[in-house]
Design a protein around this motif. Structure first.
Motif, PDB file in Angstrom:
ATOM      1  N   ASP A  19      29.144  47.419 -23.219  1.00  0.00           N
ATOM      2  CA  ASP A  19      29.117  45.956 -23.101  1.00  0.00           C
ATOM      3  C   ASP A  19      28.417  45.561 -21.810  1.00  0.00           C
ATOM      4  O   ASP A  19      28.127  46.393 -20.943  1.00  0.00           O
ATOM      5  N   ASN A  20      28.129  44.252 -21.701  1.00  0.00           N
ATOM      6  CA  ASN A  20      27.543  43.732 -20.476  1.00  0.00           C
ATOM      7  C   ASN A  20      28.642  43.145 -19.592  1.00  0.00           C
ATOM      8  O   ASN A  20      29.830  43.288 -19.870  1.00  0.00           O
ATOM      9  N   ARG A  21      28.265  42.489 -18.543  1.00  0.00           N
ATOM     10  CA  ARG A  21      29.263  41.980 -17.595  1.00  0.00           C
ATOM     11  C   ARG A  21      30.047  40.800 -18.148  1.00  0.00           C
ATOM     12  O   ARG A  21      31.083  40.445 -17.595  1.00  0.00           O
ATOM     13  N   ASP A  22      29.568  40.195 -19.226  1.00  0.00           N
ATOM     14  CA  ASP A  22      30.316  39.136 -19.886  1.00  0.00           C
ATOM     15  C   ASP A  22      31.262  39.676 -20.948  1.00  0.00           C
ATOM     16  O   ASP A  22      31.969  38.899 -21.596  1.00  0.00           O
ATOM     17  N   GLY A  23      31.266  40.987 -21.161  1.00  0.00           N
ATOM     18  CA  GLY A  23      32.126  41.583 -22.173  1.00  0.00           C
ATOM     19  C   GLY A  23      31.550  41.547 -23.574  1.00  0.00           C
ATOM     20  O   GLY A  23      32.237  41.929 -24.523  1.00  0.00           O
ATOM     21  N   LEU A  24      30.313  41.111 -23.739  1.00  0.00           N
ATOM     22  CA  LEU A  24      29.665  41.058 -25.054  1.00  0.00           C
ATOM     23  C   LEU A  24      28.919  42.362 -25.312  1.00  0.00           C
ATOM     24  O   LEU A  24      28.609  43.113 -24.375  1.00  0.00           O
ATOM     25  N   PRO A  25      28.601  42.667 -26.570  1.00  0.00           N
ATOM     26  CA  PRO A  25      28.020  43.975 -26.884  1.00  0.00           C
ATOM     27  C   PRO A  25      26.675  44.213 -26.226  1.00  0.00           C
ATOM     28  O   PRO A  25      25.788  43.352 -26.251  1.00  0.00           O
ATOM     29  N   LEU A  26      26.524  45.376 -25.646  1.00  0.00           N
ATOM     30  CA  LEU A  26      25.244  45.818 -25.074  1.00  0.00           C
ATOM     31  C   LEU A  26      25.294  47.336 -24.933  1.00  0.00           C
ATOM     32  O   LEU A  26      25.677  47.877 -23.887  1.00  0.00           O
ATOM     33  N   LEU A  27      24.943  48.031 -25.981  1.00  0.00           N
ATOM     34  CA  LEU A  27      24.881  49.483 -25.945  1.00  0.00           C
ATOM     35  C   LEU A  27      23.725  49.904 -25.039  1.00  0.00           C
ATOM     36  O   LEU A  27      22.579  49.508 -25.254  1.00  0.00           O
ATOM     37  N   HIS A  28      24.013  50.694 -24.003  1.00  0.00           N
ATOM     38  CA  HIS A  28      22.955  51.167 -23.116  1.00  0.00           C
ATOM     39  C   HIS A  28      23.398  52.447 -22.424  1.00  0.00           C
ATOM     40  O   HIS A  28      24.583  52.766 -22.382  1.00  0.00           O
ATOM     41  N   GLU A  29      22.422  53.158 -21.895  1.00  0.00           N
ATOM     42  CA  GLU A  29      22.656  54.463 -21.282  1.00  0.00           C
ATOM     43  C   GLU A  29      22.030  54.477 -19.891  1.00  0.00           C
ATOM     44  O   GLU A  29      20.820  54.256 -19.738  1.00  0.00           O
ATOM     45  N   HIS A  30      22.865  54.740 -18.879  1.00  0.00           N
ATOM     46  CA  HIS A  30      22.374  54.943 -17.515  1.00  0.00           C
ATOM     47  C   HIS A  30      22.063  56.423 -17.337  1.00  0.00           C
ATOM     48  O   HIS A  30      22.958  57.269 -17.429  1.00  0.00           O
ATOM     49  N   CYS A  31      20.812  56.751 -17.080  1.00  0.00           N
ATOM     50  CA  CYS A  31      20.392  58.138 -16.838  1.00  0.00           C
ATOM     51  C   CYS A  31      20.000  58.265 -15.371  1.00  0.00           C
ATOM     52  O   CYS A  31      18.932  57.783 -14.962  1.00  0.00           O
ATOM     53  N   LEU A  32      20.878  58.878 -14.573  1.00  0.00           N
ATOM     54  CA  LEU A  32      20.637  59.060 -13.145  1.00  0.00           C
ATOM     55  C   LEU A  32      19.818  60.331 -12.963  1.00  0.00           C
ATOM     56  O   LEU A  32      20.309  61.441 -13.195  1.00  0.00           O
ATOM     57  N   ILE A  33      18.550  60.186 -12.557  1.00  0.00           N
ATOM     58  CA  ILE A  33      17.632  61.316 -12.401  1.00  0.00           C
ATOM     59  C   ILE A  33      17.628  61.739 -10.933  1.00  0.00           C
ATOM     60  O   ILE A  33      17.309  60.941 -10.046  1.00  0.00           O
ATOM     61  N   LEU A  34      17.989  62.979 -10.678  1.00  0.00           N
ATOM     62  CA  LEU A  34      18.035  63.503  -9.317  1.00  0.00           C
ATOM     63  C   LEU A  34      16.630  63.646  -8.758  1.00  0.00           C
ATOM     64  O   LEU A  34      15.726  64.151  -9.433  1.00  0.00           O
ATOM     65  N   ASN A  35      16.446  63.197  -7.523  1.00  0.00           N
ATOM     66  CA  ASN A  35      15.144  63.287  -6.866  1.00  0.00           C
ATOM     67  C   ASN A  35      14.992  64.639  -6.166  1.00  0.00           C
ATOM     68  O   ASN A  35      14.633  64.711  -4.985  1.00  0.00           O
ATOM     69  N   ARG A  36      15.319  65.690  -6.872  1.00  0.00           N
ATOM     70  CA  ARG A  36      15.149  67.050  -6.364  1.00  0.00           C
ATOM     71  C   ARG A  36      14.734  67.946  -7.531  1.00  0.00           C
ATOM     72  O   ARG A  36      15.353  67.910  -8.602  1.00  0.00           O
ATOM     73  N   VAL A  37      13.685  68.747  -7.318  1.00  0.00           N
ATOM     74  CA  VAL A  37      13.215  69.708  -8.312  1.00  0.00           C
ATOM     75  C   VAL A  37      12.845  70.994  -7.590  1.00  0.00           C
ATOM     76  O   VAL A  37      12.595  71.005  -6.386  1.00  0.00           O
TER      77      VAL A  37
END
Length: 635
Positions: free
Chosen positions: A191-209
């Motif tokens: 959901d979003n900050r209003d509590g309404l539907p919002l399917l989403h994915e946070h992908c945290l990419i490490l800045n190290r390789v």
């Protein structure tokens, strides 16, 4: 859709550990991440990427709070505590033991140079609003299909970034190496900050390789994050294309263009989802539009003219920030689904909500019966090249590839296509309708293919004024609208050349060609571009070399055909360029020119000494990596 944000030291990484990992909510102080997720009914984070093996992590494994803190807060190994204890037991001093757990350059050394260390990037993937509505109001089967397609599309986009964009650089950019192995921590939100539907994915990419050093030993370094930022649009279009195609093929749906902002690119939504339902799920849009209207009025008062395209993006970013609500307490998905359904039924009626999937399938069946499930590769390449050139003038392969993926989504309307067709269309657009702009200096190494810039020689349409809805002033045509006109002019000239070729060579035999997949066709009969060159079943003959030259000359000199100005991706009401409206359009243009001259002749108000100009604020925020991708994030 894909947006990007930075993960830096001090408060930024804490925000992600305490908020993003907890469903964009506020985790209670003193409560562990695992306990908080279980009490709130939130799914745990999971590890993704090819770079996990060297850190002792497994793909799909659960992300712990300590691992997040060590990697994205301190730039150290996720098992640094265990490694450090072992080194101390072996007699290594504390400073050396800590240094041996650091991945790459220590953060303290970066800060000693008065620089802000960048520890990672947040790539946030989310589907179109109509897919979110279907996911929120559909049954368990529909939700599983959409979630599975979302998960696979995210994995596809990350793999593409690893293969095409992931690089490390050192020695101030003099050294570069491909590093197709990212470390990603993914968190799914509902959901979003209003509590309404919002399917989403946070992908945290490490800045190290990790790469091989000069002596052959593995060393850790930083990603070339600028290169990742450059490929955000191409990765986002790949995610949207992959997810939409899988959902439409599995559920029997189709897509239609929806104009969100006049003059900008339309969004390909699921056919059959009512506009009111989409607006119900996008609760912040109206608040952002109201704030944007106030900011635009202030801009006009300060500058005496309306903002340009870049200025509108900057004002849209400010409007999104001003209307962003505070964090809420996360709730379990089952509770959210019940609340969403009750809210939608109360507002739109049970009959519409219960029959939503059937309604979408009926609309999809009608579109699938009407739309040919093939891609004309020749016209696709022309369309892609003309649009990118008109919008950008100078461009790279990533811009052409992103436009090719948009073209496939708009043309196939959710139909399946052969893997690699987007790359082939982009390659053909660069090979046939573009010319290299990058000049290789003598004695210098030739740049990589994805670093070469191109341009083209398409005729660029003149700007015009558009009469919008009643109550709003006329606006100037956008670059995208001019690009659509340029593309349609070229395509129509090629179609005319083909018709003339068919008529002139009716008695000749069809030129043989190499077989190719059945979901696209190459009208020009080219055999050197296998596996995509095929005979066109609807033509008796192929173009001869002389006819190809005539077609190229025709499309380079093509005038703007009035009868084709509606386009295939923009609401016809926004073009106002049909023959019957030319006189009306000319009157609007004269009136707009008169108003513009009157505004330019007015004396500008004096700025107080020491005041910060709005243009300075706009330029300061123009380089944010997540700006220019819509009005802002809802989550």
């Amino acid at each position: 859709m894909l947006s990007v944000a930075k993960i830096q030291r001090r408060n930024a990484w804490r925000y992600y550990i305490r908020g993003v990992a907890f469903g964009d909510g506020r985790r209670p102080v003193g409560q562990s991440l695992k306990d908080a997720q279980e009490l709130a009914g939130l799914p745990p984070g999971r590890w993704l990427g090819r770079g996990l093996r060297v850190l002792g992590l497994t793909e799909g494994g659960q992300v712990s709070e300590r691992q997040l803190e060590l990697l994205f807060g301190q730039g150290r190994h996720p098992a640094a505590d265990r490694i450090e204890r072992g080194l101390l037991d072996d007699g290594v001093d504390a400073a050396t033991a800590r240094r041996l757990t650091v991945l790459g350059q220590p953060i303290e050394e970066i800060e000693a140079r008065k620089q802000t260390p960048l520890l990672g990037m947040d790539f946030t993937f989310r589907p179109q609003a109509s897919l979110v509505v279907l996911w929120a109001l559909g049954d368990a089967t529909v939700r599983r299909v959409i979630e599975r397609a979302h998960e696979r599309a995210v994995a596809t986009a990350l793999r593409w970034l690893e293969d095409e964009a992931a690089e490390t650089r050192w020695a101030s950019g003099r050294g570069r190496a491909k590093t197709p192995a990212l470390v990603v921590a993914a968190f799914r939100h509902f959901d979003n900050r209003d509590g309404l539907p919002l399917l989403h994915e946070h992908c945290l990419i490490l800045n190290r390789v990790r790469r091989l050093g000069a002596d052959g030993d593995p060393v850790w370094g930083a990603l070339d994050t600028y290169r990742l930022y450059q490929n955000v649009v191409a990765a986002g279009t790949l995610y949207t294309l992959a997810m939409t195609t899988e959902v439409c093929e599995t559920l029997g749906l189709a897509t239609v263009p929806r104009e969100v902002t006049p003059g900008l690119r339309p969004v390909m939504e699921i056919a059959g989802v009512p506009e009111d339902l989409i607006n119900w799920s996008a609760s912040r849009r109206q608040r952002i539009e109201d704030a944007l209207e106030v900011l635009t009025d202030q801009y006009v008062k300060d500058h005496g003219h309306l903002p340009g395209e870049r200025g509108r993006h900057g004002l849209g970013w400010w409007a999104a920030q001003e209307t962003r609500p505070a964090k809420k307490k996360p709730k379990p998905l089952a509770q959210l689904l019940a609340w969403w359904r009750a809210s939608a039924v109360l507002r739109f009626g049970r009959q519409l909500i219960d029959s939503l999937l059937d309604r979408c399938r009926a609309a999809g069946a009608a579109i699938r019966a009407r739309v040919d499930p093939t891609v004309d590769v020749a016209l696709a390449a022309v369309d892609v090249a003309a649009v990118v050139f008109t919008v950008r003038e100078k461009f790279s392969r990533r811009h052409v590839l992103a436009e090719a993926r948009r073209h496939l989504l708009e043309t196939l309307r959710g139909r399946e296509f052969t893997r690699g067709l987007d790359d082939y269309v982009a390659h053909r657009a660069l090979l046939r309708y573009s010319r290299r702009h990058t000049v290789i200096k003598p004695g210098r190494e030739a740049p990589a293919a994805d670093r070469v810039t191109y341009t083209a020689d398409f005729p660029v349409p003149h700007r015009w004024w558009i009469a919008p809805a009643e109550g709003t002033p006329p606006r100037e045509s956008s670059r995208y609208e001019r690009a659509r006109v340029a593309s349609l002019a070229v395509q129509n000239a090629i179609r005319d050349a083909r018709i003339r070729a068919d008529t002139a060579t009716k008695a000749t035999t069809t030129t043989s060609a190499v077989s190719a997949p059945a979901d696209h066709r190459d009208i020009e009969g080219e055999t050197a571009s296998a596996p995509h060159a095929v005979d066109h079943p609807g033509r008796d003959t192929a173009l001869t070399p002389a006819q190809k030259v005539a077609a190229v000359q025709a499309h380079q000199q093509a005038a703007m055909p009035e009868e084709y100005l509606k386009g295939r991706t923009t609401d016809p009401a926004t073009w106002q360029r049909t023959p019957k409206n030319l006189d009306r359009l000319a009157a609007f243009t004269r009136a707009a020119d008169t108003r513009r001259r009157a505004m330019e002749d007015r004396p500008k108000p004096k700025q107080p000494t020491g005041a910060v100009k709005p243009t300075d604020q706009q330029q300061h925020h123009a380089n944010r990596p997540d700006q220019g991708r819509g009005a802002g994030r809802n989550q």
